[in-house]
Design an enzyme around this catalytic site. Sequence first.
Site, PDB file in Angstrom:
ATOM      1  N   SER A 118       0.816  -1.215   0.000  1.00  0.00           N
ATOM      2  CA  SER A 118       0.000   0.000   0.000  1.00  0.00           C
ATOM      3  C   SER A 118       0.851   1.267   0.000  1.00  0.00           C
ATOM      4  O   SER A 118       1.971   1.289   0.545  1.00  0.00           O
ATOM      5  CB  SER A 118      -0.866  -0.019   1.264  1.00  0.00           C
ATOM      6  N   TYR A 142      -1.909  -0.141  10.420  1.00  0.00           N
ATOM      7  CA  TYR A 142      -2.186  -0.820   9.137  1.00  0.00           C
ATOM      8  C   TYR A 142      -0.966  -0.722   8.215  1.00  0.00           C
ATOM      9  O   TYR A 142      -0.485  -1.717   7.678  1.00  0.00           O
ATOM     10  CB  TYR A 142      -3.426  -0.201   8.474  1.00  0.00           C
ATOM     11  N   LYS A 146       1.852  -3.607   6.540  1.00  0.00           N
ATOM     12  CA  LYS A 146       2.234  -3.741   5.119  1.00  0.00           C
ATOM     13  C   LYS A 146       3.756  -3.614   4.959  1.00  0.00           C
ATOM     14  O   LYS A 146       4.393  -4.354   4.228  1.00  0.00           O
ATOM     15  CB  LYS A 146       1.509  -2.692   4.279  1.00  0.00           C
TER      16      LYS A 146
HETATM   17  N1  LIG Z   1      -8.740  -0.975  -1.567  1.00  0.00           N
HETATM   18  C1  LIG Z   1      -7.663  -0.186  -1.658  1.00  0.00           C
HETATM   19  O1  LIG Z   1      -7.754   0.965  -2.120  1.00  0.00           O
HETATM   20  C2  LIG Z   1      -6.309  -0.717  -1.220  1.00  0.00           C
HETATM   21  C3  LIG Z   1      -5.215   0.163  -1.267  1.00  0.00           C
HETATM   22  C4  LIG Z   1      -3.968  -0.317  -0.890  1.00  0.00           C
HETATM   23  C5  LIG Z   1      -3.804  -1.637  -0.503  1.00  0.00           C
HETATM   24  N2  LIG Z   1      -4.885  -2.465  -0.444  1.00  0.00           N
HETATM   25  C6  LIG Z   1      -4.701  -3.867  -0.021  1.00  0.00           C
HETATM   26  O2  LIG Z   1      -5.245  -4.714  -1.011  1.00  0.00           O
HETATM   27  C7  LIG Z   1      -5.778  -5.892  -0.418  1.00  0.00           C
HETATM   28  C8  LIG Z   1      -7.204  -6.108  -0.885  1.00  0.00           C
HETATM   29  O3  LIG Z   1      -7.985  -4.957  -0.559  1.00  0.00           O
HETATM   30  P1  LIG Z   1      -9.556  -4.962  -0.794  1.00  0.00           P
HETATM   31  O4  LIG Z   1      -9.987  -3.534  -0.880  1.00  0.00           O
HETATM   32  O5  LIG Z   1      -9.877  -5.898  -1.896  1.00  0.00           O
HETATM   33  O6  LIG Z   1     -10.045  -5.554   0.601  1.00  0.00           O
HETATM   34  P2  LIG Z   1     -11.303  -6.491   0.921  1.00  0.00           P
HETATM   35  O7  LIG Z   1     -11.587  -6.329   2.360  1.00  0.00           O
HETATM   36  O8  LIG Z   1     -12.391  -6.240  -0.055  1.00  0.00           O
HETATM   37  O9  LIG Z   1     -10.735  -7.955   0.653  1.00  0.00           O
HETATM   38  C9  LIG Z   1      -9.906  -8.621   1.575  1.00  0.00           C
HETATM   39  C10 LIG Z   1     -10.338 -10.066   1.623  1.00  0.00           C
HETATM   40  O10 LIG Z   1      -9.467 -10.784   2.497  1.00  0.00           O
HETATM   41  C11 LIG Z   1     -10.238 -11.657   3.280  1.00  0.00           C
HETATM   42  N3  LIG Z   1      -9.499 -11.928   4.512  1.00  0.00           N
HETATM   43  C12 LIG Z   1      -9.159 -11.040   5.493  1.00  0.00           C
HETATM   44  N4  LIG Z   1      -8.493 -11.675   6.466  1.00  0.00           N
HETATM   45  C13 LIG Z   1      -8.432 -12.992   6.107  1.00  0.00           C
HETATM   46  C14 LIG Z   1      -7.871 -14.142   6.725  1.00  0.00           C
HETATM   47  N5  LIG Z   1      -7.234 -14.068   7.903  1.00  0.00           N
HETATM   48  N6  LIG Z   1      -7.957 -15.320   6.072  1.00  0.00           N
HETATM   49  C15 LIG Z   1      -8.586 -15.404   4.860  1.00  0.00           C
HETATM   50  N7  LIG Z   1      -9.142 -14.343   4.241  1.00  0.00           N
HETATM   51  C16 LIG Z   1      -9.062 -13.153   4.854  1.00  0.00           C
HETATM   52  C17 LIG Z   1     -11.543 -10.931   3.523  1.00  0.00           C
HETATM   53  O11 LIG Z   1     -12.607 -11.799   3.869  1.00  0.00           O
HETATM   54  C18 LIG Z   1     -11.762 -10.241   2.172  1.00  0.00           C
HETATM   55  O12 LIG Z   1     -12.506 -11.056   1.293  1.00  0.00           O
HETATM   56  C19 LIG Z   1      -5.627  -5.717   1.096  1.00  0.00           C
HETATM   57  O13 LIG Z   1      -4.479  -6.409   1.499  1.00  0.00           O
HETATM   58  C20 LIG Z   1      -5.430  -4.214   1.261  1.00  0.00           C
HETATM   59  O14 LIG Z   1      -4.643  -3.927   2.387  1.00  0.00           O
HETATM   60  C21 LIG Z   1      -6.145  -2.032  -0.795  1.00  0.00           C
END
Ligand SMILES: NC(=O)c1ccc[n+]([C@@H]2O[C@H](COP(=O)([O-])OP(=O)(O)OC[C@H]3O[C@@H](n4cnc5c(N)ncnc54)[C@H](O)[C@@H]3O)[C@@H](O)[C@H]2O)c1
Length: 332
Positions: A118, A142, A146
């Site tokens: 991130s 958070y 990362k």
């Molecule tokens: N959305 C953004 O703008 C953004 C920006 C930077 C980084 N990220 C990173 O990208 C990744 C995905 O983001 P997103 O927006 O799709 O999030 P999201 O919450 O939609 O998806 C995350 C998924 O991981 C699953 N999960 C969480 N903990 C778990 C565990 N212990 N075991 C199994 N499954 C688990 C959740 O059920 C969910 O389906 C994350 O790691 C987030 O930190 C997202």
Amino acid sequence: MSILVIGGAGYIGSHTAKVLKNRGYSPVIFDSLELGHREAVERVGVPFVHGDYGDYGAINKAIKTHGVDAVMHFGAYASVGDSVIDPSRYYESNIAGGLTLLRAVLDNNIQNFIFSSSAATYGEPQILPIPENHPQKTTNPYGETKLMYERFLRDYDMAFGLKSVSLRYFNAAGADPEGILGEDHTPEQHALPLIIDTALGRRKEFKIFGTDWDTRDGSCLRDFVHVNDLADAHIRALEYLKAGGETTAYNLGNSYGTTVKEAITAAEKALGVKVNAVDAPRRPGDPGRLVASCEKIKSELGWNPKFPDIETIITHAATWREKNPNGYRTVK
Ligand SMILES: NC(=O)c1ccc[n+]([C@@H]2O[C@H](COP(=O)([O-])OP(=O)(O)OC[C@H]3O[C@@H](n4cnc5c(N)ncnc54)[C@H](O)[C@@H]3O)[C@@H](O)[C@H]2O)c1
């Protein structure tokens, strides 16, 4: 090639699984469903394993059963605000659980790993646009999770030869251009879906947090990147590792900033309605300006966003929302 997509029932993971499938890979989604949606997995139409990535037995079994060749790790708790209120949850899951996952990866001789990192790892930017070698001084738990995980991956390469790519997303946005998948977080905390829901009359108002930032119009400057362009970057990173690439990290944004007020104007233009936006105070910990430099992934992996334009990003997200007014819980 069998790819274990951890967190594939969530927003970015489900879109990536769909693109992987369309390009001839064999994704297997592994998700606890704590934050993701079974219906998203069904819509992607790939094998699913219900489990926690901190459960060694579950991950180990999934890897062996599906003959996994590479792992894409999207799973995480991902709210900056929540991580400040309860860091233990973030460290226990993102870090302790994440280390268990890496143990299973090593035990099964998996060589290639792609990690969802991130822009939060950079903290307050010292220069814009932010290059990958910008100091990483994150400002919340958070972001710490990362950053720590990126460091584990660096050390696991040196010690065990595990090759990885950490993809540092800026603001993931938009939706599947076919309108089948989209963003459905509860509670939703991301700006674009909140703006769209306000435009569609599903929310009373949209709050602009801070109108006195050092930007063109005083609102925060963000770098929105289409979720399908993120998916494409994952596949390029996978191909890079398969071709013998070294462990590295890439930024993923659009290299131009959109202010929150500009995003509101773009949504009004794309949807033909007025958004009821109200001014609100700054939120603690929010950086005023975040814009990625993406020259590294463009020149090294040939990544070129297909949907860079903010109006297209908003139109795709709005189409998903209009087709699925209650997200994945839509009763058919
Ligand atoms: N959305 C953004 O703008 C953004 C920006 C930077 C980084 N990220 C990173 O990208 C990744 C995905 O983001 P997103 O927006 O799709 O999030 P999201 O919450 O939609 O998806 C995350 C998924 O991981 C699953 N999960 C969480 N903990 C778990 C565990 N212990 N075991 C199994 N499954 C688990 C959740 O059920 C969910 O389906 C994350 O790691 C987030 O930190 C997202």
